[in-house]
Design a protein around this motif. Structure first.
Motif, PDB file in Angstrom:
ATOM      1  N   VAL A 202       2.914   0.107  10.237  1.00 24.64           N
ATOM      2  CA  VAL A 202       3.809   0.928   9.568  1.00 24.64           C
ATOM      3  C   VAL A 202       4.509  -0.243   8.725  1.00 24.64           C
ATOM      4  N   LEU A 203       4.198   0.320   7.333  1.00 23.92           N
ATOM      5  CA  LEU A 203       5.112  -0.600   6.180  1.00 23.92           C
ATOM      6  C   LEU A 203       6.441   0.234   6.061  1.00 23.92           C
ATOM      7  N   VAL A 204       7.613  -0.577   6.396  1.00 21.64           N
ATOM      8  CA  VAL A 204       9.019   0.039   6.434  1.00 21.64           C
ATOM      9  C   VAL A 204       9.629  -0.184   4.952  1.00 21.64           C
ATOM     10  N   ALA A 205       9.963   0.678   4.379  1.00 23.69           N
ATOM     11  CA  ALA A 205      10.911   0.628   3.166  1.00 23.69           C
ATOM     12  C   ALA A 205      12.096   1.522   3.203  1.00 23.69           C
ATOM     13  N   LYS A 206      12.998   1.278   2.435  1.00 22.37           N
ATOM     14  CA  LYS A 206      14.290   1.995   2.768  1.00 22.37           C
ATOM     15  C   LYS A 206      14.090   3.535   2.059  1.00 22.37           C
ATOM     16  N   SER A 207      13.759   3.497   0.849  1.00 19.64           N
ATOM     17  CA  SER A 207      13.436   4.894   0.165  1.00 19.64           C
ATOM     18  C   SER A 207      12.524   4.933  -1.132  1.00 19.64           C
TER      19      SER A 207
ATOM     20  N   GLN B 167       1.159   3.505  -0.800  1.00 23.62           N
ATOM     21  CA  GLN B 167      -0.211   3.888  -0.307  1.00 23.62           C
ATOM     22  C   GLN B 167      -1.145   2.636  -0.734  1.00 23.62           C
ATOM     23  N   ARG B 168      -0.898   1.932  -1.856  1.00 20.89           N
ATOM     24  CA  ARG B 168      -1.714   0.827  -2.014  1.00 20.89           C
ATOM     25  C   ARG B 168      -1.420  -0.342  -1.139  1.00 20.89           C
ATOM     26  N   LEU B 169      -0.561  -0.448  -0.822  1.00 18.90           N
ATOM     27  CA  LEU B 169       0.061  -1.692   0.213  1.00 18.90           C
ATOM     28  C   LEU B 169      -0.499  -1.179   1.535  1.00 18.90           C
ATOM     29  N   ALA B 170      -0.440   0.031   2.082  1.00 14.55           N
ATOM     30  CA  ALA B 170      -0.986   0.585   3.379  1.00 14.55           C
ATOM     31  C   ALA B 170      -2.372   0.251   3.200  1.00 14.55           C
ATOM     32  N   ASP B 171      -3.222   0.424   2.183  1.00 18.25           N
ATOM     33  CA  ASP B 171      -4.641   0.466   1.995  1.00 18.25           C
ATOM     34  C   ASP B 171      -5.041  -1.071   2.170  1.00 18.25           C
ATOM     35  N   LEU B 172      -4.195  -1.669   1.582  1.00 16.13           N
ATOM     36  CA  LEU B 172      -4.266  -3.536   1.965  1.00 16.13           C
ATOM     37  C   LEU B 172      -4.127  -3.806   3.315  1.00 16.13           C
ATOM     38  N   ALA B 173      -3.048  -3.305   4.058  1.00 16.33           N
ATOM     39  CA  ALA B 173      -2.840  -3.506   5.564  1.00 16.33           C
ATOM     40  C   ALA B 173      -4.007  -2.948   6.223  1.00 16.33           C
ATOM     41  N   ALA B 174      -4.573  -1.946   5.882  1.00 18.37           N
ATOM     42  CA  ALA B 174      -5.759  -1.316   6.807  1.00 18.37           C
ATOM     43  C   ALA B 174      -6.909  -1.976   6.619  1.00 18.37           C
TER      44      ALA B 174
ATOM     45  N   ALA C 255      -3.171   1.918   8.607  1.00 22.02           N
ATOM     46  CA  ALA C 255      -1.908   1.566   8.181  1.00 22.02           C
ATOM     47  C   ALA C 255      -1.206   2.864   7.556  1.00 22.02           C
ATOM     48  N   SER C 256       0.035   2.917   7.759  1.00 22.14           N
ATOM     49  CA  SER C 256       0.789   3.876   6.920  1.00 22.14           C
ATOM     50  C   SER C 256       2.048   3.418   6.515  1.00 22.14           C
ATOM     51  N   PHE C 257       2.877   4.225   5.876  1.00 22.71           N
ATOM     52  CA  PHE C 257       4.207   3.928   5.703  1.00 22.71           C
ATOM     53  C   PHE C 257       5.281   4.824   6.127  1.00 22.71           C
TER      54      PHE C 257
ATOM     55  N   VAL D  16       5.957   9.270  14.966  1.00 26.86           N
ATOM     56  CA  VAL D  16       5.544  10.496  15.858  1.00 26.86           C
ATOM     57  C   VAL D  16       4.011  10.691  15.768  1.00 26.86           C
ATOM     58  N   ALA D  17       3.692  10.538  14.333  1.00 26.71           N
ATOM     59  CA  ALA D  17       2.182  10.800  14.002  1.00 26.71           C
ATOM     60  C   ALA D  17       1.541   9.857  14.962  1.00 26.71           C
ATOM     61  N   LEU D  18       1.902   8.377  14.655  1.00 23.58           N
ATOM     62  CA  LEU D  18       0.965   7.415  15.256  1.00 23.58           C
ATOM     63  C   LEU D  18       0.790   7.700  17.078  1.00 23.58           C
ATOM     64  N   ARG D  19       1.819   8.301  17.552  1.00 22.18           N
ATOM     65  CA  ARG D  19       2.044   8.465  18.948  1.00 22.18           C
ATOM     66  C   ARG D  19       1.016   9.416  19.331  1.00 22.18           C
TER      67      ARG D  19
END
Length: 176
Positions: free
Chosen positions: A18-23, A34-41, A49-51, A66-69
């Protein structure tokens, strides 16, 4: 790939990042995340990978976890994409994770927090590449006329302030 499309594996651990950003306020930051999550995936050993955002934006970090859980991931790595990271951020994140786990109840995946970007031994090489690439960056044009000093907010009789901090967003402020 949306979480709903991921099949539950029988015995192999499922690892998510999970890529974590402030806002994020607009479509461009969401596309970038989403592009960064695709790279991580696409990284070896990563099944999904998600954010998630800690202050403003959807999904919130809690919603992402919660979605990953619910998708029964066994291992989740949180990767903060912030520079600099305040020393209190990791403590806040740890406390928030504990609180969310207590509130949601049941079994949770193993959640880990990656080191900050500033601690990565690869950061100097990345910075060097960005500096070398700066020659092709478009220069900022000079201002023709200076803007008057003072507030850009027009005078008003009343003002409504909406908190956009993490706890406020968790309580629904981002919907406002």
């Amino acid at each position: 790939m949306p979480i709903a499309e991921i099949e539950t594996a029988s015995s192999q651990p499922k690892r998510a990042v999970v890529l974590v950003a402030k806002s994020a306020f607009a479509a461009a930051p969401y596309r970038q995340m989403q592009r960064l999550a695709d790279l991580a995936a696409a990284l070896p050993g990563v099944d999904h990978a998600s954010f998630g955002f800690t202050e403003q934006g959807t999904p919130s970090l809690r919603e992402a976890l919660v979605a990953l859980r619910q998708a029964e991931f066994s291992d989740v790595l949180l990767l903060p994409l912030m520079l600099p990271i305040e020393p209190s951020f990791t403590a806040w994140l740890t406390r928030s994770l504990r609180r969310w786990q207590a509130e949601e109840g049941g079994a949770w995946p193993n959640v880990r927090i990656a080191q900050g970007l500033a601690d990565s031994p690869l950061l100097p090489a990345l910075m060097a590449e960005l500096v070398v690439g700066a020659d092709v960056a478009a220069p900022v044009p000079p201002l023709e006329k200076l803007a008057p000093e003072g507030s850009l907010v027009p005078a008003q009789k009343r003002r409504v302030l909406v908190c956009q901090g993490g706890p406020c967003n968790a309580a629904g402020a981002d919907l406002i």
